[in-house]
Enzyme design. Structure first.
Site, mmCIF file in Angstrom:
data_model
loop_
_atom_site.group_PDB
_atom_site.id
_atom_site.type_symbol
_atom_site.label_atom_id
_atom_site.label_comp_id
_atom_site.label_asym_id
_atom_site.label_seq_id
_atom_site.Cartn_x
_atom_site.Cartn_y
_atom_site.Cartn_z
ATOM 1 N N LEU A 39 39.851 52.664 20.465
ATOM 2 C CA LEU A 39 39.130 53.577 21.245
ATOM 3 C C LEU A 39 39.081 53.038 22.640
ATOM 4 O O LEU A 39 39.126 51.691 22.710
ATOM 5 C CB LEU A 39 37.641 53.338 20.662
ATOM 6 C CG LEU A 39 37.483 54.065 19.195
ATOM 7 C CD1 LEU A 39 35.905 53.994 18.965
ATOM 8 C CD2 LEU A 39 38.168 55.752 19.185
ATOM 9 N N GLY A 185 53.668 45.376 37.646
ATOM 10 C CA GLY A 185 54.474 44.032 37.912
ATOM 11 C C GLY A 185 53.766 43.264 38.776
ATOM 12 O O GLY A 185 53.782 41.834 38.474
ATOM 13 N N ALA A 268 58.771 45.405 34.211
ATOM 14 C CA ALA A 268 57.549 46.282 34.557
ATOM 15 C C ALA A 268 58.245 47.407 35.327
ATOM 16 O O ALA A 268 58.153 47.759 36.675
ATOM 17 C CB ALA A 268 56.241 45.705 35.319
ATOM 18 N N HIS A 443 25.779 45.344 58.525
ATOM 19 C CA HIS A 443 26.494 43.962 58.949
ATOM 20 C C HIS A 443 25.768 42.712 58.403
ATOM 21 O O HIS A 443 24.640 42.924 57.836
ATOM 22 C CB HIS A 443 26.215 43.952 60.504
ATOM 23 C CG HIS A 443 26.482 42.607 60.935
ATOM 24 N ND1 HIS A 443 27.921 42.184 61.225
ATOM 25 C CD2 HIS A 443 25.867 41.556 61.357
ATOM 26 C CE1 HIS A 443 27.927 41.044 61.728
ATOM 27 N NE2 HIS A 443 26.865 40.636 61.810
#
Ligand SMILES: Cc1cc2nc3c(=O)[nH]c(=O)nc-3n(C[C@H](O)[C@H](O)[C@H](O)COP(=O)(O)OP(=O)(O)OC[C@H]3O[C@@H](n4cnc5c(N)ncnc54)[C@H](O)[C@@H]3O)c2cc1C
Length: 464
Positions: A39, A185, A268, A443
């Site tokens: 799952l 990759g 990859a 900020h």
């Protein structure tokens, strides 16, 4: 025995399938989801989540080495790869348990087994317990994808790995070759390189992370090289000669073929959709290469049959799969559904430094005929980035000079995968440059660079 009947059967419980099932159940449908393995699918078990757990370990390791910079001391820094992997597997397991709980809570029927579609509206599920026949007016294909195997470069789990092997490594790579510099990759290259592997990345295209804006790719490449990675672009691995302990790679680069030895290779080179063995041919489903062809509402053209997520094509991302899951459930329940706009889906890569983007690259926008305004802001000009010790990075924004539409945003640097969503919301709301310039950013935050990049596109930046 009569077949069990549901309003909606989902095949595959990845981020596409389990989300579709939950949304369907929330909308009052009687839903079943069928899963043959885990799952949560690839994403939770063999993709997004366990890779991020591994990368977190390598990030902490990297930061420990920088302790002195922060006025701290850390002696005897080391790691235990088995423990790093154990943590990653534990995170995946926890997430899988979470999905199980959510499906139960929403009263979705979960059936563990391998599903096929023998005929329209029928699903057959094979498991150790035997074969179960189900029927449903609506069937959602969410069977995902797997690693592409190129001839000669096939993963063997010993010296040549797919992403699955790289997540539970049988040994620690010392000299590593990564073939392909897409997100998968490059994330593994980043992880193993940080842990000390001598890492080479070979990319067939003219730059690493080839889908990103060219300036972002170039920036990331410089950082990877600073960390000791060897990057070979416009290069092709032609052949791998394997022995028990090493692999000799034949790499075509700069007009010649060189041979280099590695102890580990990660392949990859992309993914292919899980379209086989489901019975799709018999139903007349259109398949383009390895993906089911759908319309904008994920309809396959066969009445009552939908396809979502990786099996339905690019972008191969979990959030695209989940969004389509929600949409398809709403279509089935007769609700007003919004199609997913592929160009508004952000892509994130969790290498070091991180990379994140949404929309068109500068080159793509120009190719499409836009007259563009481009803004850039470097991390070094941002107080929070410097305070964090992360002054390397940049934010780039691309606007349509005529309308002020934000066409694309591209970032490289610390935490950009968390920042990109600001621009995604902006694009979804069709925000113009003026809205973005009038927005007050808190900020000190890294997000201020997003503001400055917009200002820079219009010659109004303050901190550069
Ligand atoms: C290493 C790696 C890292 C990744 N990192 C990211 C990331 O950071 N961010 C991101 O957005 N994406 C990432 N991805 C991509 C992401 O995992 C996929 O886009 C996502 O999992 C697709 O979801 P899906 O539901 O379409 O399919 P999947 O997650 O692949 O799930 C499909 C499920 O269907 C099941 N199934 C298949 N056939 C059958 C059948 N006949 N019967 C029953 N069950 C069946 C499979 O067992 C599987 O569980 C990564 C992928 C990899 C490999």
């Amino acid at each position: 025995m009569a077949a069990k009947n549901f309003d909606m059967i989902v095949i595959g419980a990845g981020p596409g399938g389990y989300v579709a099932a939950i949304r369907g159940a929330q909308l009052g449908l009687n839903v079943a989801v069928i899963e043959r393995e885990n799952l949560g699918g690839i994403c939770l078990n063999w993709g997004c989540i366990p890779t991020k757990a591994l990368l977190r370990s390598s990030e902490v390791f990297h930061l420990m080495h920088r302790a002195k910079e922060f006025g701290l001391s850390a002696d005897g820094i080391g790691y235990d790869l088995d423990a790093v992997v154990k943590r990653s597997r534990g995170v995946a397991k926890q997430m899988e348990g979470g999905v199980k709980h959510l499906l139960k809570k929403n009263k979705v029927t979960v059936i563990m087994g391998e599903a096929t579609i023998p005929a329209k509206g029928k699903v057959s599920v094979k498991s150790d317990a035997g074969t179960e026949e189900l029927t449903a007016k609506n069937i959602v294909l969410a069977t995902g994808a797997r690693a592409r195997n190129l001839p000669g470069l096939e993963a063997d789990g010993e010296r040549v790995w797919s992403y699955r092997h790289a997540l539970v490594p049988p040994h620690q790579p010392k000299k590593l070759l990564v073939i392909g510099s897409g997100a998968i990759g490059i994330e593994f290259a980043s992880f193993y390189n940080t842990l000390g592997a001598d890492t080479t990345v070979v990319e067939v295209m003219d730059r690493v992370l080839p889908v990103e804006d060219a300036e972002i790719s170039a920036f990331a490449k410089k950082q990877f090289e600073k960390q000791g990675m060897k990057i070979m672009e416009k290069s092709v691995v032609k052949q791998l000669d394997r022995t028990k302990t090493k692999v000799t790679a034949h790499i075509e680069t700069g007009g010649k073929v060189i041979k280099e030895e590695f102890d580990t290779v990660i392949s990859a080179v992309g993914i292919v959709g899980n379209v086989e063995g489901l019975g799709l041919e018999g139903l007349g489903v259109k398949i383009d290469r390895t993906h089911v062809v759908t319309d904008e509402f994920c309809r396959t053209g066969v009445d009552g049959l939908y396809a979502i997520g990786d099996i339905a094509g690019a972008p191969w991302l979990a959030h695209k799969a989940s969004h389509e899951g929600v949409m398809v459930a709403e279509v089935i329940a007769g609700k007003h559904a919004h199609p997913v706009k592929p160009e508004s889906i952000a892509g994130c890569t969790y290498c070091h430094p991180q990379v994140a983007s949404v929309g068109y690259t500068e080159a793509k926008a120009k190719e499409l005929g836009y007259d563009v305004k481009v803004g850039k802001f470097p991390f070094i000009g941002n107080g929070k980035a410097v305070a964090l010790g992360e002054p390397e990075g940049m934010v780039k924004t691309v606007f349509d000079a005529k309308t002020g539409e934000l066409l694309g945003a591209h970032m490289v640097g610390a935490e950009v995968t968390e920042l990109i969503q600001g621009y995604v919301v902006g694009r979804q709301l069709e925000t113009t440059e003026e809205d973005l310039m009038n927005t007050v950013f808190p900020h000190p935050t890294l997000s201020e660079m997003m503001h400055e990049s917009v200002l820079a596109a219009y010659g109004k930046a303050i901190h550069i």
